[in-house]
Scaffold this motif. Structure first.
Motif, PDB file in Angstrom:
ATOM      1  N   VAL A  86      47.698  34.538  45.918  1.00 51.74           N
ATOM      2  CA  VAL A  86      46.287  34.262  45.334  1.00 51.74           C
ATOM      3  C   VAL A  86      45.736  34.902  44.318  1.00 51.74           C
ATOM      4  N   PRO A  87      44.963  34.544  43.634  1.00 51.92           N
ATOM      5  CA  PRO A  87      44.029  35.227  42.914  1.00 51.92           C
ATOM      6  C   PRO A  87      43.606  36.709  43.301  1.00 51.92           C
ATOM      7  N   LYS A  88      43.562  37.561  42.376  1.00 47.97           N
ATOM      8  CA  LYS A  88      43.122  38.956  42.857  1.00 47.97           C
ATOM      9  C   LYS A  88      41.774  38.991  42.787  1.00 47.97           C
ATOM     10  N   ARG A  89      41.216  39.367  43.969  1.00 45.85           N
ATOM     11  CA  ARG A  89      39.481  39.665  44.099  1.00 45.85           C
ATOM     12  C   ARG A  89      39.155  40.955  44.428  1.00 45.85           C
ATOM     13  N   SER A  90      39.979  41.879  44.824  1.00 48.22           N
ATOM     14  CA  SER A  90      39.753  43.050  44.795  1.00 48.22           C
ATOM     15  C   SER A  90      39.990  43.797  43.704  1.00 48.22           C
ATOM     16  N   LEU A  91      39.052  44.528  42.834  1.00 50.62           N
ATOM     17  CA  LEU A  91      39.427  45.069  41.412  1.00 50.62           C
ATOM     18  C   LEU A  91      38.987  46.582  41.651  1.00 50.62           C
ATOM     19  N   SER A  92      39.895  47.457  41.259  1.00 47.64           N
ATOM     20  CA  SER A  92      39.887  48.742  41.114  1.00 47.64           C
ATOM     21  C   SER A  92      38.960  49.330  40.177  1.00 47.64           C
ATOM     22  N   GLY A  93      38.803  48.594  39.251  1.00 49.32           N
ATOM     23  CA  GLY A  93      37.890  49.200  38.143  1.00 49.32           C
ATOM     24  C   GLY A  93      38.796  49.620  37.141  1.00 49.32           C
ATOM     25  N   ASP A  94      40.109  49.829  36.902  1.00 55.87           N
ATOM     26  CA  ASP A  94      40.708  50.370  35.737  1.00 55.87           C
ATOM     27  C   ASP A  94      40.722  49.245  34.699  1.00 55.87           C
TER      28      ASP A  94
END
Length: 377
Positions: free
Chosen positions: A310-318
């Motif tokens: 699936v497309p990534k939804r949770s972003l770490s901010g990197d």
């Protein structure tokens, strides 16, 4: 000498400025980071960002119907069981409709009881008296006709009187037959077709009342029923309450009015980058570190793979992170039941890369509780 004075002064001023800057410059030490980042314990690893969730996943409790919330029976942190009420919508309109349907059902039942109880005992004597009256009237008319017949033979009366008396006898005979037919109809009771119609009316009123009662029950939202793989009912924990008395609750999809999760060990949903999927081994050792707590290591146990990238939804901010990345979601369970880990918390997850796969993968290893569909909330 005049040609050398200006360059010498310029060089002297430049040296003085450099000396002044060097003497006044303070050495700044590089401060340590405010939060120590997590360090991988493996030489080669596959890293991913994890999100803590309940073992049953986070269950978003919605509303069957639209309405204004009148009561909320739970608060965050409460433990509830299946069938326990969570919140209540305004039910005054449905309660009024129920009273109307109950009256309609009572009227239909009374009509059916009236038809089944026919004939009434009080109706039989008047009908018998009417038959006796018709029989007496017939005997009287026959007697008058017999007298007229004798008088006509002696020439005392005209033929017209005799014909009139004959018609009177025929009329009395018809009245007697009608009274006898009405008596038989009364004694036979209600017609079976009329009883069937009345019975259908009762069933229709009963079904309408039950439908309204179901609508009333749907105004009270209950905790769902779910069982784990061992057949034991799941006990719920209220993770979030986003509805208050007086607010409007709709039945739109994915509306998070109340969020529930089971009381079992927490799960971690890890996003494995699509570029790292070939290097990922489900049976490999895995550890996790909570954000802001790099010194605490959590051992993870593989549960299952969600076999859909699936497309990534949770972003770490990197800064090098791409929003168009697709990820494979892998579910792990935290081996120790630590209540210091909260649902929704982010964790840094590291999976050993050089570990050989020694256990089968896929849903057969899953310990995810299986929902049971029940009629209701």
């Amino acid at each position: 000498m005049k040609n050398y004075i200006l360059p010498i002064l310029s060089v002297a001023m430049l040296l003085f400025a450099g000396f002044h800057v060097a003497s006044t410059q303070q050495a700044h030490e590089r401060p340590p980071p405010p939060i120590q980042p997590a360090m991988t314990p493996y030489e080669r690893q596959v890293a991913g960002l994890g999100l803590v969730e309940a073992r049953t996943e986070n269950v978003n409790i919605g509303s069957h119907l639209q309405g204004v919330v009148t009561k909320v029976f739970v608060k965050e942190g409460d433990h509830v069981r299946a069938g326990q009420p969570l919140y209540q919508l305004d039910s005054r309109h449905i309660e009024a409709v129920i009273r109307v349907r109950q009256a309609m059902l009572s009227a239909a039942q009374s009509q059916l009881a009236k038809l089944v109880a026919m004939p009434r005992a009080e109706e039989l004597p008047p009908m018998t008296a009417r038959v006796n009256e018709a029989q007496a009237n017939l005997r009287l008319r026959k007697d008058v006709m017999d007298r007229s017949q004798k008088l006509v033979a002696g020439g005392a009366v005209s033929d017209e009187v005799f014909v009139r008396d004959q018609l009177s006898v025929a009329t009395a005979q018809a009245q007697l037959e009608r009274s006898l037919a009405e008596q038989k109809l009364l004694e036979a009771g209600a017609w079976s077709a009329d009883i069937a119609v009345a019975q259908a009316a009762v069933e229709q009123a009963q079904a309408s009342l039950e439908q309204t009662q179901i609508e009333l029950s749907r105004l009270q939202v209950l905790a769902p029923e779910m069982y784990d793989l061992n057949g034991k009912p799941v006990e719920w924990e209220v993770l979030r309450v986003k509805v208050r008395p007086g607010e409007f609750a709709g039945n739109t999809p994915n509306q998070e009015l109340i969020v529930l999760g089971d009381l079992g060990p927490r799960h971690v949903r890890v996003d494995i980058d699509e570029n790292d999927i070939p290097r990922f081994k489900p049976a490999a050792d895995a550890v996790a570190y909570a954000r802001g707590s790099a010194e605490r290591e959590y051992k993870l146990k593989f549960v299952r793979i969600q076999p859909f990238v699936v497309p990534k939804r949770s972003l770490s901010g990197d800064t090098v992170e791409r929003v168009d990345t697709r990820v494979l979601q892998v579910i792990y369970s935290i081996e120790e039941d630590d209540r210091s880990v909260f649902v929704g918390q982010q964790m840094e997850v590291f999976v050993r890369e050089d570990e050989k796969q020694t256990a089968p993968t896929g849903p057969q290893n899953a310990t995810q509780p299986v929902p049971v569909v029940t009629s209701q909330m």
